[in-house]
Enzyme design. Structure first.
Site, short mmCIF file in Angstrom:
data_model
loop_
_atom_site.label_atom_id
_atom_site.label_comp_id
_atom_site.label_asym_id
_atom_site.label_seq_id
_atom_site.Cartn_x
_atom_site.Cartn_y
_atom_site.Cartn_z
N ASP A 1 -6.93 4.35 -4.82
CA ASP A 1 -7.58 4.20 -3.52
C ASP A 1 -8.25 5.54 -3.25
OD1 ASP A 1 -7.59 2.16 -1.12
OD2 ASP A 1 -7.27 4.10 -0.18
N LYS B 1 0.86 -1.19 0.00
CA LYS B 1 0.00 0.00 0.00
C LYS B 1 0.90 1.24 0.00
CE LYS B 1 -4.53 0.71 0.08
NZ LYS B 1 -5.55 -0.13 -0.58
#
Length: 451
Positions: free
Chosen positions: A170, A130
């Protein structure tokens, strides 16, 4: 027996807290997974000897960098960027990039840790990672967002690649931002390759990717309901968020014959007793993706709806709930309210949107509860399929991808029921997802030896 065999959950978590001081989101995520894993590995010496859980809870590496950019007034601005590469035992690191003021190392470590198990559940060869920055794209011009994305990629490009680490979008990172970052990567490296997913169709993107996370969360919800002899059709739903995940979850609920009552953003939520149908969903998509407006504008367009400033939608009575906004947006009291209002199922479109206390409320009430690592895995699953298409230089049509997404979500549900079913018939989907996700990664790590 090895010393590690004698470490219990409390001792393990004390070590996690000591090594990660102040990182509350990461500690919460590790605790949520570990409390299920410890029971599973209790009599499995091989996992203890190799310290598998300790290793998964320690990222392979964390890259932190400065991002300098120039705003439209020619002021130099400085943000901080990160990429957390948590685990690549089963494939290249895979996980989104988030641009939001709340982004910090703890948030990204929790997301990368969760992503490791989520990607494992899909059955596709993807590890967990991430990234992001504490940059807020809201209120910025397209030119400012472009300059930031180009600067961000100038630092990130040396740490990613189609066989190494493949980021996606995201919160705060949609098609616009992916385009700017992919363009900069291509410019710097002189290579066109599948280094990012969530791309536009025109340059290697996959059909179904925008819909995948929201649709997948509803497919998982439908699988949970069917397992208990129920169906989405005829049920009401409260949904949080109004971005990509939330609007597509609302769209699929509507297509399946359900009635969506709420959507929200950081300012508050709208409640439409008449239902948020496809026409209204399309209006919200335009509001958010084109006008970059606020959800409060909905009540000016559609009569009969109410806007609740500064509040979340969990007090509205409904059969189904889909938290699709951000982490820890549904707390213990709100979970109790949902249960007392007769909610039948909860499916998480966001990552860890329910607090640990809220999860316990759902578990104790034995309602259908699909945790994010299982319920919202549809997005990364279609991202994995985009990687495959890029590698083969092919493109699959929407019908085929839709069928594949449906099958993937059914497969995830089956894995959760395999490891989460109880003697009384209740399925603990959290436990099932944690154990199924852990086992595949752990067994791959054992195969590699101590590395």
């Amino acid at each position: 027996m090895p010393v590690s065999d004698h470490v219990n959950l409390e001792q393990f978590m004390e070590g996690v807290k000591k090594r990660n001081p102040g990182q509350t989101e990461f500690i919460q995520a590790v605790h949520e997974v570990s409390q299920d894993i410890f029971g599973f590995i209790e009599d499995k010496v091989q996992y203890h000897e190799a310290q598998i859980l300790r290793r998964i809870a320690e990222p392979d590496r964390i890259v932190s960098f400065r991002v300098c950019w120039e705003d439209d007034n020619h002021n130099i601005r400085v943000q901080r960027g990160w990429r957390v590469q948590n685990n690549n035992a089963i494939g290249p690191y895979k996980g989104g990039i988030r641009f939001h003021p709340s982004v910090n190392e703890s948030v990204l470590k929790f997301l990368a840790f969760e992503q490791t198990f989520k990607n494992s559940l899909t059955g596709l060869p993807m590890g967990g990672g991430k990234g992001g920055a504490n940059f807020n794209p809201k209120g910025k011009s397209d030119a400012e967002v472009m300059r930031f994305c180009q600067s961000f990629m100038t630092e990130l490009y040396r740490h990613i690649g189609p066989e190494t680490d493949v980021p996606a979008g995201d919160i705060g990172v949609g098609g616009r931002e992916i385009g700017y970052m992919f363009g900069q990567y291509k410019r710097i490296t002189n290579r066109w390759e599948g280094v990012l997913t969530g791309k536009a169709i025109e340059y290697g993107g996959s059909q179904m990717r925008p819909e995948a996370t929201g649709y997948g969360a509803v497919y998982f919800l439908q699988n949970m309901l069917k397992h208990q002899g129920m169906d989405v059709e005829g049920h009401t739903a409260v949904i949080s968020g109004s971005g990509n995940v939330a609007t597509h979850a609302a769209e699929k609920i509507t297509q399946m014959g359900g009635k969506v009552l709420t959507l929200s953003d950081s300012g508050g939520f709208i409640h439409d007793p008449d239902g948020i149908d496809q026409e209204k969903i399309d209006w919200i998509k335009h509001l958010k993706n084109v006008k970059r407006g606020r959800i409060s504008e909905y009540v000016d367009e559609f009569k009969g709806a109410e806007y609740h400033d500064g509040k979340r939608p969990w007090g509205i009575a409904a059969d189904l709930a889909l938290p699709c906004a951000t982490q820890n947006e549904l707390n213990e009291d709100e979970a109790k309210t949902l249960v007392s209002n007769g909610v039948k199922g909860v499916s998480e479109g966001a990552n860890m949107p329910t607090t640990l206390e809220g999860v316990k409320v759902f578990h104790d009430a034995e309602i259908l509860y699909g945790p994010g690592k299982a319920a919202n895995a549809g997005g990364v699953a279609v991202s994995g399929l985009e990687m495959s298409q890029n590698s083969e230089r092919i493109s699959w049509n929407q019908e085929r991808l839709g069928d594949m997404l449906t099958e993937l979500m059914e497969g995830i549900h089956e894995k959760c029921t395999e490891y989460g079913s109880t003697k009384g018939g209740y399925v603990d989907y959290v436990k099932g997802a944690n154990i199924a996700g852990f086992k595949k990664v752990a067994d791959a790590m054992l195969a590699f030896g101590v590395v």
